[in-house]
Design a protein around this motif. Structure first.
Motif, PDB file in Angstrom:
ATOM      1  N   ARG A   1       2.372   9.053  -5.896  1.00  0.00           N
ATOM      2  CA  ARG A   1       2.856  10.394  -5.620  1.00  0.00           C
ATOM      3  C   ARG A   1       3.857  10.818  -6.691  1.00  0.00           C
ATOM      4  O   ARG A   1       3.839  11.947  -7.171  1.00  0.00           O
ATOM      5  CB  ARG A   1       3.516  10.438  -4.230  1.00  0.00           C
ATOM      6  N   ALA A   2       4.731   9.887  -7.045  1.00  0.00           N
ATOM      7  CA  ALA A   2       5.723  10.197  -8.086  1.00  0.00           C
ATOM      8  C   ALA A   2       5.005  10.542  -9.388  1.00  0.00           C
ATOM      9  O   ALA A   2       5.357  11.505 -10.071  1.00  0.00           O
ATOM     10  CB  ALA A   2       6.649   9.004  -8.279  1.00  0.00           C
ATOM     11  N   ALA A   3       3.983   9.747  -9.703  1.00  0.00           N
ATOM     12  CA  ALA A   3       3.248  10.005 -10.943  1.00  0.00           C
ATOM     13  C   ALA A   3       2.526  11.340 -10.859  1.00  0.00           C
ATOM     14  O   ALA A   3       2.417  12.071 -11.847  1.00  0.00           O
ATOM     15  CB  ALA A   3       2.253   8.872 -11.194  1.00  0.00           C
ATOM     16  N   ALA A   4       2.047  11.676  -9.660  1.00  0.00           N
ATOM     17  CA  ALA A   4       1.310  12.929  -9.504  1.00  0.00           C
ATOM     18  C   ALA A   4       2.221  14.137  -9.733  1.00  0.00           C
ATOM     19  O   ALA A   4       1.755  15.222 -10.043  1.00  0.00           O
ATOM     20  CB  ALA A   4       0.692  12.987  -8.110  1.00  0.00           C
ATOM     21  N   ALA A   5       3.514  13.912  -9.554  1.00  0.00           N
ATOM     22  CA  ALA A   5       4.443  15.014  -9.729  1.00  0.00           C
ATOM     23  C   ALA A   5       4.709  15.324 -11.201  1.00  0.00           C
ATOM     24  O   ALA A   5       5.325  16.324 -11.519  1.00  0.00           O
ATOM     25  CB  ALA A   5       5.761  14.681  -9.021  1.00  0.00           C
ATOM     26  N   ILE A   6       4.273  14.437 -12.079  1.00  0.00           N
ATOM     27  CA  ILE A   6       4.523  14.678 -13.507  1.00  0.00           C
ATOM     28  C   ILE A   6       3.397  15.523 -14.076  1.00  0.00           C
ATOM     29  O   ILE A   6       2.232  15.131 -14.030  1.00  0.00           O
ATOM     30  CB  ILE A   6       4.590  13.352 -14.289  1.00  0.00           C
TER      31      ILE A   6
ATOM     32  N   MET B   1      -0.980   6.810 -19.963  1.00  0.00           N
ATOM     33  CA  MET B   1      -1.599   6.525 -18.665  1.00  0.00           C
ATOM     34  C   MET B   1      -0.721   5.618 -17.824  1.00  0.00           C
ATOM     35  O   MET B   1       0.235   5.053 -18.301  1.00  0.00           O
ATOM     36  CB  MET B   1      -2.932   5.828 -18.893  1.00  0.00           C
ATOM     37  N   ASP B   2      -1.107   5.487 -16.589  1.00  0.00           N
ATOM     38  CA  ASP B   2      -0.498   4.539 -15.657  1.00  0.00           C
ATOM     39  C   ASP B   2       0.980   4.750 -15.452  1.00  0.00           C
ATOM     40  O   ASP B   2       1.771   3.824 -15.471  1.00  0.00           O
ATOM     41  CB  ASP B   2      -0.728   3.095 -16.140  1.00  0.00           C
ATOM     42  N   PHE B   3       1.364   5.976 -15.233  1.00  0.00           N
ATOM     43  CA  PHE B   3       2.769   6.265 -15.083  1.00  0.00           C
ATOM     44  C   PHE B   3       3.350   5.696 -13.815  1.00  0.00           C
ATOM     45  O   PHE B   3       2.809   5.886 -12.749  1.00  0.00           O
ATOM     46  CB  PHE B   3       3.016   7.778 -15.081  1.00  0.00           C
ATOM     47  N   GLY B   4       4.462   4.993 -13.982  1.00  0.00           N
ATOM     48  CA  GLY B   4       5.186   4.524 -12.802  1.00  0.00           C
ATOM     49  C   GLY B   4       4.454   3.480 -12.000  1.00  0.00           C
ATOM     50  O   GLY B   4       4.982   2.953 -11.036  1.00  0.00           O
ATOM     51  N   LEU B   5       3.252   3.168 -12.409  1.00  0.00           N
ATOM     52  CA  LEU B   5       2.474   2.246 -11.593  1.00  0.00           C
ATOM     53  C   LEU B   5       2.776   0.804 -11.927  1.00  0.00           C
ATOM     54  O   LEU B   5       2.471  -0.081 -11.159  1.00  0.00           O
ATOM     55  CB  LEU B   5       0.982   2.515 -11.773  1.00  0.00           C
ATOM     56  N   ALA B   6       3.386   0.610 -13.082  1.00  0.00           N
ATOM     57  CA  ALA B   6       3.626  -0.767 -13.496  1.00  0.00           C
ATOM     58  C   ALA B   6       4.441  -1.512 -12.455  1.00  0.00           C
ATOM     59  O   ALA B   6       4.244  -2.684 -12.214  1.00  0.00           O
ATOM     60  CB  ALA B   6       4.343  -0.782 -14.829  1.00  0.00           C
ATOM     61  N   SER B   7       5.329  -0.791 -11.804  1.00  0.00           N
ATOM     62  CA  SER B   7       6.209  -1.484 -10.872  1.00  0.00           C
ATOM     63  C   SER B   7       5.486  -1.865  -9.592  1.00  0.00           C
ATOM     64  O   SER B   7       5.943  -2.698  -8.832  1.00  0.00           O
ATOM     65  CB  SER B   7       7.393  -0.609 -10.525  1.00  0.00           C
ATOM     66  N   VAL B   8       4.352  -1.250  -9.358  1.00  0.00           N
ATOM     67  CA  VAL B   8       3.611  -1.616  -8.165  1.00  0.00           C
ATOM     68  C   VAL B   8       3.102  -3.039  -8.296  1.00  0.00           C
ATOM     69  O   VAL B   8       3.057  -3.799  -7.353  1.00  0.00           O
ATOM     70  CB  VAL B   8       2.417  -0.655  -7.954  1.00  0.00           C
ATOM     71  N   ASP B   9       2.769  -3.352  -9.520  1.00  0.00           N
ATOM     72  CA  ASP B   9       2.184  -4.658  -9.733  1.00  0.00           C
ATOM     73  C   ASP B   9       3.294  -5.683  -9.864  1.00  0.00           C
ATOM     74  O   ASP B   9       3.573  -6.185 -10.930  1.00  0.00           O
ATOM     75  CB  ASP B   9       1.322  -4.645 -10.989  1.00  0.00           C
TER      76      ASP B   9
ATOM     77  N   ARG C   1       0.833  -1.192   0.000  1.00  0.00           N
ATOM     78  CA  ARG C   1       0.000   0.000   0.000  1.00  0.00           C
ATOM     79  C   ARG C   1       0.868   1.242   0.000  1.00  0.00           C
ATOM     80  O   ARG C   1       0.618   2.190  -0.734  1.00  0.00           O
ATOM     81  CB  ARG C   1      -0.894  -0.018   1.238  1.00  0.00           C
ATOM     82  N   GLU C   2       1.933   1.197   0.784  1.00  0.00           N
ATOM     83  CA  GLU C   2       2.859   2.327   0.816  1.00  0.00           C
ATOM     84  C   GLU C   2       3.514   2.508  -0.538  1.00  0.00           C
ATOM     85  O   GLU C   2       3.695   3.604  -1.027  1.00  0.00           O
ATOM     86  CB  GLU C   2       3.938   2.091   1.892  1.00  0.00           C
ATOM     87  N   ARG C   3       3.842   1.380  -1.129  1.00  0.00           N
ATOM     88  CA  ARG C   3       4.489   1.413  -2.417  1.00  0.00           C
ATOM     89  C   ARG C   3       3.574   2.030  -3.471  1.00  0.00           C
ATOM     90  O   ARG C   3       3.988   2.860  -4.269  1.00  0.00           O
ATOM     91  CB  ARG C   3       4.833  -0.022  -2.797  1.00  0.00           C
ATOM     92  N   PHE C   4       2.322   1.619  -3.425  1.00  0.00           N
ATOM     93  CA  PHE C   4       1.342   2.180  -4.350  1.00  0.00           C
ATOM     94  C   PHE C   4       1.274   3.689  -4.178  1.00  0.00           C
ATOM     95  O   PHE C   4       1.309   4.456  -5.140  1.00  0.00           O
ATOM     96  CB  PHE C   4      -0.035   1.559  -4.082  1.00  0.00           C
ATOM     97  N   LYS C   5       1.210   4.120  -2.927  1.00  0.00           N
ATOM     98  CA  LYS C   5       1.080   5.555  -2.681  1.00  0.00           C
ATOM     99  C   LYS C   5       2.333   6.300  -3.115  1.00  0.00           C
ATOM    100  O   LYS C   5       2.261   7.384  -3.674  1.00  0.00           O
ATOM    101  CB  LYS C   5       0.821   5.794  -1.187  1.00  0.00           C
TER     102      LYS C   5
ATOM    103  N   GLU D   1     -11.603   4.815   4.494  1.00  0.00           N
ATOM    104  CA  GLU D   1     -12.025   3.611   5.204  1.00  0.00           C
ATOM    105  C   GLU D   1     -11.140   2.428   4.870  1.00  0.00           C
ATOM    106  O   GLU D   1     -11.607   1.344   4.524  1.00  0.00           O
ATOM    107  CB  GLU D   1     -13.506   3.321   4.904  1.00  0.00           C
ATOM    108  N   GLY D   2      -9.854   2.678   4.939  1.00  0.00           N
ATOM    109  CA  GLY D   2      -8.903   1.583   4.758  1.00  0.00           C
ATOM    110  C   GLY D   2      -8.637   1.191   3.314  1.00  0.00           C
ATOM    111  O   GLY D   2      -7.863   0.286   3.048  1.00  0.00           O
ATOM    112  N   VAL D   3      -9.295   1.858   2.377  1.00  0.00           N
ATOM    113  CA  VAL D   3      -9.061   1.530   0.974  1.00  0.00           C
ATOM    114  C   VAL D   3      -8.247   2.670   0.354  1.00  0.00           C
ATOM    115  O   VAL D   3      -8.693   3.821   0.362  1.00  0.00           O
ATOM    116  CB  VAL D   3     -10.387   1.382   0.206  1.00  0.00           C
ATOM    117  N   CYS D   4      -7.053   2.345  -0.150  1.00  0.00           N
ATOM    118  CA  CYS D   4      -6.293   3.424  -0.764  1.00  0.00           C
ATOM    119  C   CYS D   4      -6.694   3.546  -2.228  1.00  0.00           C
ATOM    120  O   CYS D   4      -7.125   2.579  -2.854  1.00  0.00           O
ATOM    121  CB  CYS D   4      -4.799   3.235  -0.569  1.00  0.00           C
ATOM    122  N   TYR D   5      -6.566   4.704  -2.752  1.00  0.00           N
ATOM    123  CA  TYR D   5      -7.047   4.948  -4.114  1.00  0.00           C
ATOM    124  C   TYR D   5      -6.298   6.123  -4.708  1.00  0.00           C
ATOM    125  O   TYR D   5      -5.598   6.850  -3.994  1.00  0.00           O
ATOM    126  CB  TYR D   5      -8.554   5.269  -4.093  1.00  0.00           C
TER     127      TYR D   5
END
Lengths: 198, 888
Positions: free
Chosen positions: B190-195, B280-288, B182-186, B210-214
């Motif tokens: 955050r990194a993607a949000a900076a672009i 789309m989906d910047f930097g998120l690939a590594s989360v998965d 979850r931390e990694r996702f965030k 409520e415990g669901v990160c998004y």
């Protein structure tokens, strides 16, 4: 409450395992099976990439298949588990789903379904099985509340789940120490029995 | 024992009390013990001294483990509620199970209709139960489910504070569950949000409710580039260069901030209504990470790894960096220019090609591609990251320079999405040497009608033959004998294969396109049929191979001993004495086995080799589950595949056209070697599969598994004919040559013979006192060779169900029967190659290995029995002709 009352009233269903009872056509047993395993099947489908509505659909198909072919499941060896069999059925149904999806997506040029086709072929690792087992037991406990006297369940809950010393539990529930141990033993025996081979 | 003060019963032993406490007493005991415990103070006190720390159930129930959040999703609850409410069928008994099951299914489908539809645009509000997120999710109102990616579900949501529509992404619960993930996702979000870049889909908000990160991001309306390419085929060069340059600009701004995309592909690029690309989906690939694991561990899992860089395909995660994005952009450019990605085929094939093959040149596929653009594209796609552009900025600059030189502003508008029917592709299989001849006029012609027009193939050589294939099946054969034909085909993908002497044909032009307006309606492309690029050799086309076998031509007969390469000679002639009994006529050197194609990085030496029953096809499994298929007649590799990670065993059909693999993944997979594609998956085993065997016609397969069962599969109709417990688990299985019986061998030397049609046990006998390791039916006589774990080899009579012959020497290798069934070939632990009589204790030929430590392993005989294929311990394969007279 008198200890003997608990003893008299607690005699729930016979000591047949859940599967045997489902096979025998017992309606409550089916309901219980679905409550125990439905969430597991649903979670598998979701992990294998299905959306919530698709997972619910495929999960339903899985139980349809289980319903009509339960007789085909036999424990041929002590190690064979209902869960492994269920997983195979779920895997097949999920792959069927993705195969259908692939055919649709191929014409649309997408590639999502391909990623999942056979994604579920990997056997579960030990940690996963252990986690699932824990959750099965937890759900089983929740379901047992209908089979036992509230006092029995309470004694079991406090001593086993919450880890309260039997003496304290007996005191706070107004039961004898004997009754607490009886409650604990009975529920554990039922759990072992019902989940035997599952 | 001390008598209890109340009952007079003796008090219970500690052992009994422990069992009682665990609820683990034998049946019948419980009541008696309980009666005692209910009244005995002493025993209650004794119970109080025990701890239940080691009881598995207690430990599980007490563990502070959170429940699976997936299970609390509304979809799950809905499903369970419906399922448990449905079957009110009290008499579900064995005899009724089928009927009630059907009824159940019928009730089901009726009932699920309303439930299955919430994905459509309006369904969710009516039936929000099915969405895992509640309708009101923090400041967002969830409008509908848009789709699921590998790692997240995406919803269309309305931001009630800013009054705008957003795409809301909630990661999979496997990520939600783990605080690290979850931390990694965030962090990544955050990194993607900076672009901030107009061509990057902006991330608006990251949060946890409520415990669901998004995260929420811009909701882009438009079309996916993948859909656009599928509908329109390739793009004009100028558009392609402009799009990729715009994407490169977006990627550059991310790289500046240290964010690598890792998953650039057409399905991650949106074309907005103006035709501008949005990444789309910047930097998120590594989360998965799960996805990466899958990719690196099991090639076949991912369907289209076409855009992946070699370092990603090799699973070298630590080497994945900005250069990997440059590679993917290069592939994107390639696909836009040519109309398809550089490497195609099954996932496993594509991964193999990405790793080992140079990409085809765009100009080879499409002559009109600009050579400068081609150079840019190929440099971006260099195998080694250091040979690519030093940075994505440099790559973008190269594209912009090209664009400046080739100003073609007139193309600019052509990318705005338009609605056109999908094009139809005609893939013409022009194998290595099966070339297509299209000539201006001719004697014979094939006219193919399509819903959008007709195509005519004419040829004027009576030796030529054109075949129309679909999914490997021949639909039509046109040659001089059939004359001109007309054939109507439905829309789809077909192959046209031209069979004949390649020297007589020239393909001209190599590529044919029929256009209506700007849109390609029919396209004829040459398709790679094999990895063998060497046109000096016979075609490895599957159709051609099948013909050769069916007409009784025996490919190994044509091998000429005088053409054996010096490496092979030096490898085998050292170890096999040339005494006139065996003549080396061909083979594959150890060096070639590891380098199936010139210019390719060498593979590790093969783990094991499998020969088809006819002796003409060889499959080599290398570490990393890489399988290379060899045609022994041409001694060329014909296919390159990657097996799923868990598959550890494989076998070839008699004619070498299909391969079955299995292992710890439990299903048996059947692969077509004509196209390298997975043909069918057969599920049923619930534990490791040890052995698979095909019937001679390749229509049935048998498998044995650690789950204790032997199963027979119908390959053609994709079913499990039957499953039978072997008793103990079986490590060996074989199908008789007539396809009527299956033999399985167990742990105590027990061999069972089953009737294949009914699954009835015909006979059981003890062939050995040790676990059976291998079984082989005699192809011509009713006997069965059984080799046990100690190496002891017996030949049993199938008729009498008892061993007839015990071979005195203990073979090291699996025995192989000659086609006449008279001889068994095997190697001894001393490295000798022995040809032994299959009925008598007689050695027919014994070749000592002159080099110490060398072992000559017979892999099998050719169909005519005249050739023996042997591998030696260095890893090479030799083909030996038996007997002193050389073959014609």
């Amino acid at each position: 409450m008198n200890d003997h009352d608990i003893l008299e009233r607690d005699l729930g269903p016979t000591s047949l395992s859940l599967l045997v009872r489902v096979r025998g056509g017992e309606e409550q047993a089916w309901t219980k099976l679905v409550h125990l395993y439905g969430p597991l099947v649903y979670a598998w489908c979701r992990r294998w990439g299905l959306s919530p509505p698709d997972a619910a659909d495929v999960g339903q198909e899985v139980f349809c298949a289980v319903w009509s072919s339960l007789d085909g499941f036999r424990r041929e060896r002590p190690g064979d588990s209902f869960r492994a069999w269920l997983r195979v059925v779920a895997r097949n149904k999920t792959n069927d789903f993705w195969r259908r999806q692939c055919q649709q997506e191929q014409s649309a040029g997408g590639s999502r379904a391909w990623q999942y086709l056979e994604a579920s072929c990997e056997p579960p690792d030990e940690a996963e099985i252990s986690r699932e087992t824990t959750q099965l037991y937890r759900r089983a406990v929740e379901l047992l509340t209908t089979d036992f006297e509230p006092a029995t369940v309470a004694a079991f809950w406090r001593t086993v789940v919450e880890g309260q010393p039997a003496r304290e539990a007996a005191q706070s529930l107004g039961l004898s120490l004997n009754a607490v141990y009886i409650a604990k033993s009975r529920v554990l025996a039922r759990l072992r029995e019902e989940l035997a081979g599952l | 024992m001390t008598p209890s003060s109340f009952t007079g019963d003796p008090c219970l032993a500690a052992q009994v009390l422990t069992q009682y406490l665990r609820g683990d007493l034998p049946e019948g005991e419980h009541e008696r013990v309980e009666r005692h415990v209910s009244v005995c103070q002493r025993c209650a006190l004794a119970l109080d001294t025990f701890t239940d720390g080691e009881d598995d159930i207690v430990l599980r129930l007490r563990a502070p483990e959170a429940s699976d959040p997936l299970e609390s999703e509304a979809g799950c609850q809905h499903m369970v509620a419906r399922l448990s409410a449905l079957p009110r069928q009290p008499n579900r008994g064995r005899s009724h199970s089928h009927g009630s099951g059907d009824k159940f299914a019928a009730a089901w489908s009726r009932d699920t209709q309303s439930f299955a539809s919430p994905q459509n645009s309006t369904g969710c509000r009516n039936d929000c139960n099915s969405a895992p997120l509640p309708e009101v999710f923090g400041r967002y109102r969830i409008l509908r489910w848009l789709g699921a990616g590998g790692m997240a579900d995406v919803y269309l949501a309305h931001d009630t504070e800013l009054d705008r529509q957003v795409a809301l992404k909630a990661p999979n619960l496997s990520i939600q569950q783990s605080s690290i993930e979850r931390e990694r996702f965030k962090r990544e979000a955050r990194a993607a949000a900076a672009i901030h870049h107009p061509q990057v889909c902006s991330v608006f908000d990251i949060g946890e409710h409520e415990g669901v990160c998004y995260l929420t991001m811009r909701y882009v309306e438009g079309q996916l580039l993948s859909s656009h390419l599928a509908a329109h085929g390739r793009l004009p060069a100028h558009d392609a260069a402009r799009l990729v340059s715009q994407l490169a600009d977006a990627v550059a701004s991310a790289h500046e901030r240290g964010v690598v995309h890792r998953d650039i592909k057409p399905a991650n690029v949106f074309l907005d209504p103006q035709g501008l690309p949005i990444l789309m989906d910047f930097g998120l690939a590594s989360v998965d990470r799960r996805q990466e694991d899958k990719l690196t561990q099991a090639g076949a899992v991912m369907g289209t790894p076409a855009y992946m860089s070699p370092e990603q395909a090799a699973g070298q995660i630590e080497q994945v960096g900005p250069a990997s994005d440059i590679y993917s952009l290069g592939v994107l450019l390639f696909e836009m220019l040519v109309g398809r990605p550089p490497f195609t085929g099954s996932a496993s094939e594509v991964i193999g090609k990405i790793l080992y093959l140079p990409p085809p040149k765009p100009t080879e596929l499409l002559r009109e591609v600009d050579s400068e653009l081609e150079a840019i594209c190929l440099r971006a796609m260099s195998k080694s990251p250091e040979h690519r552009y030093a940075s994505v900025v440099e790559f973008r600059q190269a594209l912009q320079n090209w664009l400046a030189k080739h100003d073609a502003s007139k193309h600019d508008a052509s990318l705005a999405p338009t609605r056109t029917p999908p094009r139809m592709r005609w893939w013409i299989a022009a194998g290595v040497a099966s070339l297509l001849a299209i000539v201006a006029c001719g004697v014979y012609s094939l006219v193919l009608h399509t819903p959008t027009g007709a195509i005519e193939v004419r040829f004027h050589d009576e030796n030529a033959q054109v075949r129309v294939l679909q999914e490997g099946k021949v639909l039509e054969i046109i040659d001089a004998s059939t004359g001109s034909q007309m054939r109507r085909l439905s829309t789809g993908r077909y192959e046209l294969a031209l069979v004949g002497d390649r020297n007589q044909f020239v393909v001209q032009p190599a590529r044919v396109q029929l256009k209506r307006g700007d849109h390609v309606i029919v396209e004829i492309l040459p398709v790679e049929r094999s990895l063998v690029g060497n046109s000096e050799q016979e075609p490895a086309h599957p159709t051609a191979a099948a013909t050769a076998t069916s007409t009784g031509k025996l490919p190994l007969n044509q091998l000429d001993p005088s053409t054996v390469s010096p490496e092979l000679r030096s490898q085998f002639l050292k170890t096999v004495p040339q005494n006139g009994e065996l003549t080396l006529v061909g083979g594959i050197s150890a060096e070639s086995l590891q380098r199936p194609q010139a210019g390719m990085a060498p593979l590790e030496p093969p783990l094991f080799l499998v020969l088809s029953g006819d002796g003409a096809t060889l499959a080599a499994m290398h570490p990393g589950k890489v399988v290379v298929i060899w045609d022994l007649a041409t001694q060329q590799s014909t296919r390159y595949m990657t097996m799923p990670r868990y598959d550890t065993t494989m076998t070839l059909s008699h004619d070498g056209t299909i391969l079955a693999s299995a292992g710890g993944g439990w299903p048996v997979r059947v692969w077509s070697l004509a196209d390298g594609m997975l043909q069918s998956t057969h599920e049923g085993h619930t534990n490791w599969v040890n052995t698979i065997a095909f019937s001679r016609d390749g229509k049935l397969a048998a498998s044995s598994s650690k789950d204790g069962t032997v199963r027979v599969w119908d390959i053609v109709n994709r079913g499990n004919l039957w499953a039978r417990p072997h008793g103990d688990w079986s490590r060996a299985v074989a199908i008789s040559p007539d396809g009527l019986q299956v033999a399985s061998g167990g742990q105590k030397g027990l061999v069972k013979l089953w009737d294949i049609a009914s699954g009835k046990l015909i006979r059981t006998w003890t062939a050995s006192t040790h676990p059976v390791l291998h079984l082989q039916f005699n192809p011509a006589k009713p006997t069965l060779a059984v080799k046990d774990e100690t190496g002891a080899l017996t030949v049993s009579s199938l008729t009498y169900g008892k061993p007839l012959l015990r071979v005195a020497m203990h073979p090291l290798t699996f025995p192989r029967f000659s086609p006449d069934g008279d001889t068994i070939a095997f190697a001894t632990p001393e490295g000798e190659l022995v040809l032994h009589d299959s009925a008598l204790p007689t050695v027919r030929l014994r070749l000592p290995a002159p080099v110490k430590g060398a072992v000559l392993t017979p892999l099998g005989f050719s169909d005519d029995g005249r050739h023996l294929v042997v591998s030696d311990s260095t890893g090479g394969v030799g083909i030996f002709r038996l007997g002193s007279t050389p073959a014609p």
